[in-house]
Write an enzyme that holds these catalytic residues in place. Structure first.
Site, PDB file in Angstrom:
ATOM      1  CG  HIS A  17       0.544  16.386  39.105  1.00 17.11           C
ATOM      2  ND1 HIS A  17       1.225  16.465  40.295  1.00 17.11           N
ATOM      3  CD2 HIS A  17       1.165  17.252  38.265  1.00 17.11           C
ATOM      4  CE1 HIS A  17       2.228  17.316  40.174  1.00 17.11           C
ATOM      5  NE2 HIS A  17       2.206  17.826  38.965  1.00 17.11           N
ATOM      6  CE  LYS A  41      11.560  21.245  38.875  1.00 18.70           C
ATOM      7  NZ  LYS A  41      10.411  21.135  37.967  1.00 18.70           N
ATOM      8  NE  ARG A  90       0.496  24.713  37.168  1.00 17.36           N
ATOM      9  CZ  ARG A  90       1.605  24.315  37.740  1.00 17.36           C
ATOM     10  NH1 ARG A  90       1.611  24.020  39.000  1.00 17.36           N
ATOM     11  NH2 ARG A  90       2.725  24.228  37.066  1.00 17.36           N
ATOM     12  CB  SER A 129       4.942  19.642  43.281  1.00 15.98           C
ATOM     13  OG  SER A 129       4.199  18.749  42.495  1.00 15.98           O
TER      14      SER A 129
HETATM   15  P1  ADP Z   1       7.391  19.877  35.686  1.00 19.91           P
HETATM   16  O1  ADP Z   1       7.098  18.698  34.825  1.00 19.91           O
HETATM   17  O2  ADP Z   1       7.316  21.164  34.912  1.00 19.91           O
HETATM   18  O3  ADP Z   1       8.618  19.736  36.540  1.00 19.91           O
HETATM   19  P2  ADP Z   1       5.194  19.113  37.442  1.00 19.91           P
HETATM   20  O4  ADP Z   1       5.672  17.742  37.678  1.00 19.91           O
HETATM   21  O5  ADP Z   1       4.741  19.867  38.649  1.00 19.91           O
HETATM   22  O6  ADP Z   1       6.206  20.059  36.731  1.00 19.91           O
HETATM   23  O7  ADP Z   1       3.975  19.086  36.441  1.00 19.91           O
HETATM   24  C1  ADP Z   1       3.835  18.200  35.368  1.00 19.91           C
HETATM   25  C2  ADP Z   1       2.761  18.750  34.444  1.00 19.91           C
HETATM   26  O8  ADP Z   1       1.528  18.888  35.161  1.00 19.91           O
HETATM   27  C3  ADP Z   1       3.059  20.133  33.867  1.00 19.91           C
HETATM   28  O9  ADP Z   1       2.541  20.184  32.537  1.00 19.91           O
HETATM   29  C4  ADP Z   1       2.274  21.069  34.765  1.00 19.91           C
HETATM   30  O10 ADP Z   1       1.924  22.265  34.094  1.00 19.91           O
HETATM   31  C5  ADP Z   1       1.063  20.219  35.053  1.00 19.91           C
HETATM   32  N1  ADP Z   1       0.419  20.598  36.316  1.00 19.91           N
HETATM   33  C6  ADP Z   1       0.980  20.720  37.543  1.00 19.91           C
HETATM   34  N2  ADP Z   1       0.077  21.116  38.465  1.00 19.91           N
HETATM   35  C7  ADP Z   1      -1.100  21.265  37.795  1.00 19.91           C
HETATM   36  C8  ADP Z   1      -2.424  21.688  38.169  1.00 19.91           C
HETATM   37  N3  ADP Z   1      -2.695  22.063  39.419  1.00 19.91           N
HETATM   38  N4  ADP Z   1      -3.369  21.720  37.202  1.00 19.91           N
HETATM   39  C9  ADP Z   1      -3.066  21.373  35.940  1.00 19.91           C
HETATM   40  N5  ADP Z   1      -1.855  20.984  35.511  1.00 19.91           N
HETATM   41  C10 ADP Z   1      -0.880  20.930  36.423  1.00 19.91           C
END
Ligand code: ADP
Length: 164
Positions: A17, A41, A90, A129
């Site tokens: 992130h 969630k 990703r 995460s």
């Molecule tokens: P969500 O919003 O789908 O519940 P997250 O909070 O984990 O999931 O992720 C927020 C955003 O960051 C999403 O667009 C996710 O694809 C992106 N993201 C999460 N981990 C990574 C990573 N390692 N590299 C690039 N983008 C990521």
């Protein structure tokens, strides 16, 4: 002024992130990282805890703000007068879901809200995460995945829950 919102669960924030946040902050004048309060969630950390961790992790980025929201992203973006959303990709599995959400937001906002995708830095392509929480739950080393203060918060949370 070019503004963008980076919405997500951030439960907790990872280096994946943070890489997206830094790259977005270099392109946009202002980036608001916003924690989604998602009733559907279940999360390990409360919204307040996630906001606090994001604030700490982005404290050296002056054009990055941290916020939280509930409800539809299009309504939140409109209330902030923002027309651009940032999301990270990703793998192809992210793509299908993200494409659908982005097209729905574009439609529902009558073309007022666009999504800009950042492809993950290869070194973080494995990182999520969920995997960080699993490693921390079993007391593995999460230092390649999250800042130290996040690792400490994970350990404290699982200790407090007695690893249930
Ligand atoms: P969500 O919003 O789908 O519940 P997250 O909070 O984990 O999931 O992720 C927020 C955003 O960051 C999403 O667009 C996710 O694809 C992106 N993201 C999460 N981990 C990574 C990573 N390692 N590299 C690039 N983008 C990521």
């Amino acid at each position: 002024m070019k503004k963008a919102i980076y919405p997500g669960s951030f439960d907790p924030v990872t280096y994946g992130h943070l890489d997206i946040i830094k790259r977005a902050a270099a392109i946009f004048d202002e980036v608001t990282v916003s924690v989604l309060y998602n009733v559907k969630k279940s999360s390990l950390f409360s919204v307040d805890e996630r906001v606090k961790m994001l604030k700490e992790a982005t404290k050296d980025l002056p054009n990055v703000k941290v916020d939280s929201f509930s409800g539809l992203l299009i309504d939140y973006a409109k209330s902030k007068d923002v027309h651009c959303v940032i999301r990270g990709l990703r793998a192809i599995t992210d793509f299908e879901y993200e494409l659908q959400v982005s097209q729905t937001n574009h439609l529902l906002s009558h073309g007022d809200l666009d999504t800009v995708f950042f492809t993950t830095d290869l070194q973080y392509s494995y990182l999520s995460s969920s995997s960080v929480k699993e490693i921390a739950y079993f007391q593995g080393d999460v230092s390649p995945c999250v800042p130290d203060f996040v690792a400490d918060a994970l350990e404290a949370k699982y200790a407090e829950q007695d690893r249930k």
